[in-house]
Design a protein around this motif. Structure first.
Motif, PDB file in Angstrom:
ATOM      1  N   TYR A 232       0.758  -1.241  -0.106  1.00  0.00           N
ATOM      2  CA  TYR A 232      -0.012   0.114  -0.037  1.00  0.00           C
ATOM      3  C   TYR A 232       0.848   1.279  -0.132  1.00  0.00           C
ATOM      4  N   PRO A 233       0.558   2.354  -0.630  1.00  0.00           N
ATOM      5  CA  PRO A 233       1.339   3.687  -0.807  1.00  0.00           C
ATOM      6  C   PRO A 233       2.094   3.875   0.346  1.00  0.00           C
ATOM      7  N   LEU A 234       3.342   4.480   0.094  1.00  0.00           N
ATOM      8  CA  LEU A 234       4.245   4.914   0.859  1.00  0.00           C
ATOM      9  C   LEU A 234       3.500   6.042   1.696  1.00  0.00           C
ATOM     10  N   THR A 235       2.497   6.933   1.181  1.00  0.00           N
ATOM     11  CA  THR A 235       1.838   7.792   1.920  1.00  0.00           C
ATOM     12  C   THR A 235       0.837   7.543   2.703  1.00  0.00           C
ATOM     13  N   LEU A 236       0.565   6.110   2.487  1.00  0.00           N
ATOM     14  CA  LEU A 236      -0.894   5.390   3.306  1.00  0.00           C
ATOM     15  C   LEU A 236      -2.005   6.199   2.763  1.00  0.00           C
ATOM     16  N   LYS A 237      -2.191   6.442   1.539  1.00  0.00           N
ATOM     17  CA  LYS A 237      -3.349   6.851   0.962  1.00  0.00           C
ATOM     18  C   LYS A 237      -3.899   5.482   0.238  1.00  0.00           C
ATOM     19  N   GLY A 238      -5.271   5.520  -0.043  1.00  0.00           N
ATOM     20  CA  GLY A 238      -5.739   4.296  -0.580  1.00  0.00           C
ATOM     21  C   GLY A 238      -5.513   3.083   0.220  1.00  0.00           C
ATOM     22  N   VAL A 239      -5.706   3.174   1.631  1.00  0.00           N
ATOM     23  CA  VAL A 239      -5.523   1.783   2.292  1.00  0.00           C
ATOM     24  C   VAL A 239      -6.917   1.176   2.388  1.00  0.00           C
ATOM     25  N   PRO A 240      -6.740  -0.384   2.751  1.00  0.00           N
ATOM     26  CA  PRO A 240      -7.836  -1.177   3.002  1.00  0.00           C
ATOM     27  C   PRO A 240      -8.489  -0.970   4.210  1.00  0.00           C
ATOM     28  N   ARG A 241      -9.685  -1.565   4.293  1.00  0.00           N
ATOM     29  CA  ARG A 241     -10.662  -1.324   5.325  1.00  0.00           C
ATOM     30  C   ARG A 241     -10.549  -2.668   6.371  1.00  0.00           C
ATOM     31  N   ARG A 242      -9.280  -2.927   6.532  1.00  0.00           N
ATOM     32  CA  ARG A 242      -9.039  -4.008   7.311  1.00  0.00           C
ATOM     33  C   ARG A 242      -7.366  -3.963   7.861  1.00  0.00           C
ATOM     34  N   MET A 243      -7.092  -4.802   8.830  1.00  0.00           N
ATOM     35  CA  MET A 243      -5.693  -4.902   9.247  1.00  0.00           C
ATOM     36  C   MET A 243      -4.972  -6.186   8.601  1.00  0.00           C
ATOM     37  N   PRO A 244      -3.789  -6.055   8.673  1.00  0.00           N
ATOM     38  CA  PRO A 244      -2.927  -7.215   8.147  1.00  0.00           C
ATOM     39  C   PRO A 244      -3.215  -8.252   9.278  1.00  0.00           C
ATOM     40  N   VAL A 245      -3.148  -9.594   9.026  1.00  0.00           N
ATOM     41  CA  VAL A 245      -3.419 -10.730   9.994  1.00  0.00           C
ATOM     42  C   VAL A 245      -2.473 -10.614  11.101  1.00  0.00           C
ATOM     43  N   TRP A 246      -1.240 -10.097  10.786  1.00  0.00           N
ATOM     44  CA  TRP A 246      -0.137 -10.415  11.944  1.00  0.00           C
ATOM     45  C   TRP A 246      -0.520  -9.278  12.890  1.00  0.00           C
ATOM     46  N   VAL A 247      -1.243  -8.153  12.800  1.00  0.00           N
ATOM     47  CA  VAL A 247      -1.447  -7.115  13.520  1.00  0.00           C
ATOM     48  C   VAL A 247      -2.850  -7.632  14.404  1.00  0.00           C
ATOM     49  N   SER A 248      -3.799  -7.912  13.769  1.00  0.00           N
ATOM     50  CA  SER A 248      -5.136  -8.314  14.366  1.00  0.00           C
ATOM     51  C   SER A 248      -5.064  -9.638  15.275  1.00  0.00           C
ATOM     52  N   ALA A 249      -4.019 -10.531  14.588  1.00  0.00           N
ATOM     53  CA  ALA A 249      -3.729 -11.626  15.526  1.00  0.00           C
ATOM     54  C   ALA A 249      -3.538 -11.500  16.968  1.00  0.00           C
TER      55      ALA A 249
END
Length: 852
Positions: A232-249
């Protein structure tokens, strides 16, 4: 209390305190409620308070913890002062900066910003009196001292140093431009990511070496590692509406979708911005070598950290960001300018190659930097951290290539992985090189989106050669690439190939959809042709008997060189000798002129070029000749194949050549030791023909060939082939990258900077040489950087300069003579390559010398 009421913010006084010898510059207060961001942040209560108060307010720090906080503040101050940073904008009284300890600060370990006392301390001051003036304050969360965010004792100290940087920024940022200075329009990937990179190194005098802790790969270390998803962009624009699995775990399961979305927003707006510190660490430390007075360099140590904090957002940056606001903020053009103006390695290329180089570097970071695969540094977990949408594994065999479509967001990356199968064993496993092909399927809104794509492999980005028209858009290929991973045993023998999207002008980068083809360069053959010549008639004496010659055997399966798809025929050459194949592939490899030392499978240092090889020029003639005398050379020629052709091919021919030592004694009778047998009794079947490769099988019967009227050719050869394509000759229209600096692998610039040389000068000379050659060929000159085109392209005079051999020798000795880590053999290879391309070399040296 009177002291707190008399707090002042005065830059002159702050500078005097900051520059005072002896330290002890900070006082820590933990008995005042503060109001910050519209909420009351209460001070912690003594341990003697009621259980209810302790639970709701937190417990005051012990004397030892207060002393620890003061030590951290003073140690961090010494570190930042030595870097040349300004004094922090904090309240002052009695010759000290004042810092406040609070509790119930939600998820924040600390904060810096506008605050004031919420209410007076009961019984300490008159009702309604404010004991702390409103202003910029540094506040710490007392709970972090009992449960720090990371499982190491310096976690709390790093928070203190991080917040100190924010306070320093209040006086560091230039104020004669837009009101908010560097933060004008820049998301937190800059303000928090950049800020979080250096504080980890502020406590080395206390014995904290970050890499020694980070190598354990604990989940709580991922923040300090900076393991954010870079798909996902360096600027963190256009991010998904979910977290990576390793974070949510590691978090409680959300009650519903709304809670999950809120948690995702928290990750992207808060944690992920800090995790971008990995990119800034790369720029400030891991690839920012510093020149030494006595020659050579040492690794960077955040010398550029304070420099970045003084740059100013200007109108050009704002306008560029507005033109592509969906993906870009003002930090992108500002950072690109900063790199070109100040960075020892990326001054030559700016963000166009710096960010792709970082992605390639970070994929290999566990093995190359901390040398550990523990915890979340394990291969699969690490890939999950870097690419939250996953890294698909593909099968690559002599009978199956990889074809995959990828959509890459701006200033982001995607990756694939595969295993490279061994193809023969001589002194150990040998792996076939691969051909990589990238076609643009969709690059809407961009002039030449193929130039946005950079290929990361084995710790660096490959050189971008010419592109050609393809079926869907322009196509670029990399051939004879050594794709085996640097540390096979640690990554399950999987090669990770990354594709990064950054335009020559990074601010114009938009999404690009590409098609990637990866194919092995390998062929197999069985059989053994033979030559049965008739006797040689002589004018006098009986005919001379010429014994039959049987072709030498070799491995059944071998790497091969890639092919050029010609306008009339396509020719595959299979040399059944491992040494010859290796030398030929080495000569075709897109190796850098100055390779970077990378650690190989055995932990030894090895010079690795663009595709992973130390060879810089063509194969050595004497060795090649000796190897060829022990070889069988099989040549398959067939009509040019249409794209997507599948099935039989008519009109193919096969020839086999070898050296027959027994014929040397018969040379006086006109018998050549070089034997060649041919046949047109050939069956070829194509199983795949795409823009990247041709695969199929062949069978050749030398006995039945139409040329074999005297039955002197016998035997059969049959086999399979998987050929990477170098280029399609009929397509023509080869086009160099818009920014010529991309024609060199990123390790070239890293190696140049580590040797203490100016990457900017070399890149400018390269751009000038390419520009002059374009003019000589009648091509339109790309616009200059100021006009929004290729950066740094000269518009000077053309082609009247000449360089003598003596001048070349002097320039070469000055440039490459004392380069650390460059062997005499490599230096000789570089020299040969420059002389071989004399027109380009002469123009480049002319530009360096300032001649017209």
């Amino acid at each position: 209390m009177a002291t707190l009421a008399g707090l002042t913010w005065n830059r002159r006084t702050a500078d005097e305190i900051w520059n005072r010898r002896g330290g002890a510059w900070f006082e820590v207060i933990d008995f005042v409620d503060m109001q910050y961001e519209g909420k009351v942040r209460p001070h912690p209560v003594p341990a003697s308070a009621t259980a209810a108060e302790r639970n709701s307010r937190g417990v005051q720090l012990t004397y030892e913890q207060l002393a620890d906080a003061k030590q951290a503040l003073n140690t961090a101050a010494v570190y930042f002062q030595k870097l040349g940073m300004a004094a922090p904008k904090l309240p002052i009284a009695d010759g000290k900066f004042y810092v406040f300890v609070l509790s119930n600060m939600e998820h924040a370990a600390g904060a810096t910003g506008l605050a004031l006392a919420a209410d007076p301390v009961e019984g300490a001051t008159p009702a309604g009196a404010a004991i702390v003036p409103e202003g910029t304050h540094l506040m710490l969360n007392s709970l972090e001292y009992f449960a720090p965010y990371a499982d190491h004792p310096f976690s709390s100290k790093i928070t203190i140093a991080h917040e100190m940087v924010h306070a320093i920024d209040q006086y560091m940022v230039i104020t004669d431009g837009p009101k908010d200075g560097i933060l004008e329009g820049v998301n937190k990937w800059w303000s928090e990511g950049s800020t979080d990179s250096a504080p980890q190194y502020a406590f080395q005098t206390l014995g904290y070496v970050p890499e020694n802790t980070l190598k354990h790969g604990a989940r709580s270390h991922t923040k300090n590692i900076g393991a954010r998803p870079y798909d996902y962009p360096l600027t963190l624009k256009g991010v998904p509406r979910r977290m990576p699995v390793w974070v949510s775990a590691g978090l409680p399961t959300p009650a519903d979708a709304a809670d999950a979305a809120e948690a995702a927003d928290d990750f992207w707006n808060y944690n992920a911005t800090y995790f971008t510190s990995s990119f800034w660490r790369f720029l400030y430390k891991e690839e920012a070598p510093v020149k030494l007075d006595g020659g050579g360099t040492r690794p960077g140590a955040f010398e550029l950290f304070p420099v970045l904090r003084t740059i100013q957002i200007v109108g050009t940056h704002i306008n560029k960001a507005r033109a592509n606001s969906e993906w870009v903020d003002t930090g992108i053009p500002a950072l690109d300018d900063f790199l070109r103006d100040h960075h020892p390695t990326w001054g030559a290329t700016g963000l166009h190659r710096a960010f792709p180089a970082f992605i390639a570097h970070f994929v290999e970071w566990p093995d190359q930097v901390v040398k550990s695969r523990s915890g979340y540094l394990a291969h699969q977990k690490w890939l999950d951290c870097l690419f939250m949408d996953g890294v698909d594994k593909h099968e690559l065999t002599p009978n199956k290539d990889i074809t995959v479509d990828l959509t890459i967001l701006p200033l982001a990356a995607k990756a694939i992985r595969f295993e490279t199968p061994p193809v023969f064993s001589v002194a150990g496993d040998e792996y076939a090189p691969v051909t990589i092909s990238v076609s643009v399927l969709d690059g809407s809104g961009q002039s030449n989106p193929i130039d946005n794509i950079h290929v990361g492999l084995r710790g660096q980005c490959l050189a971008n050669g010419h592109s050609q028209p393809g079926r869907h858009g322009r196509v670029r290929r990399w051939s004879s690439v050594k794709a085996t991973p640097l540390n096979r045993s640690k990554v399950n023998n999987e090669t990770v190939l990354s594709f990064i999207n950054v335009a020559p002008d990074p601010s114009t980068t938009r999404p690009v959809r590409i098609r990637v083809t990866v194919s092995l360069q390998v062929a197999s053959s069985t059989g053994q042709p033979s030559y049965h010549p008739p006797p040689v008639e002589r004018a006098e004496g009986p005919p001379v008997h010429v014994p039959p010659s049987v072709a030498p055997r070799g491995p059944e399966q071998l790497p091969i060189v890639p092919v050029e798809i010609g306008s009339e025929k396509t020719t595959l050459v299979l040399i059944k000798n491992a040494d010859v194949v290796r030398m030929v592939n080495d000569s075709l490899d897109t190796a850098s002129l100055m390779a970077v030392s990378r650690e190989n499978e055995d932990g030894e240092q090895a010079a690795i070029g663009a595709a992973g090889r130390p060879v810089l020029g063509g194969p050595r003639t004497a060795e090649m000749g000796q190897a060829m005398m022990r070889s069988l050379r099989v040549e398959l020629a067939m009509p040019t194949l249409a794209l997507d052709h599948i099935g039989p091919v008519a009109g193919a021919e096969v020839a086999a050549e070898w050296y027959e030592p027994a014929y040397v004694a018969l040379a006086q009778y006109g018998v050549s030791p070089g034997v060649r047998v041919e046949t047109d009794a050939v069956q070829v079947t194509i199983t795949s023909r795409n823009e990247g490769a041709v695969m199929g099988s062949f069978s050749a019967d030398f006995s039945r060939g139409s040329q074999n009227v005297d039955a002197i050719f016998r035997g059969r050869i049959e086999g399979q082939f998987c050929m990477g394509i170098v280029h399609d000759e009929p397509a023509g229209d080869k086009q160099a990258p818009e920014d010529p600096s991309a024609m060199l692998p990123t390790d070239f610039f890293i190696g140049l900077a580590r040797a203490g040389m100016s990457t900017g000068d070399i890149a400018d000379a390269l751009r000038d040489a390419v520009a002059d050659m374009r003019r000589d060929e009648g091509q339109d000159e790309p616009p200059s950087r100021s006009e929004g085109g290729s950066p740094g392209v000269s518009t000077g005079a053309t082609g009247t300069c000449t360089i003598t051999r003596g001048e070349f020798d002097a320039w070469f000795q000055e440039t490459y003579g004392q380069v650390s880590g460059l062997s005499s053999a490599q230096r000789s290879e570089i020299r040969g390559q420059l002389l071989e391309n004399w027109t380009f070399t002469e123009q480049m040296i002319c530009n360096i010398m300032g001649r017209s």
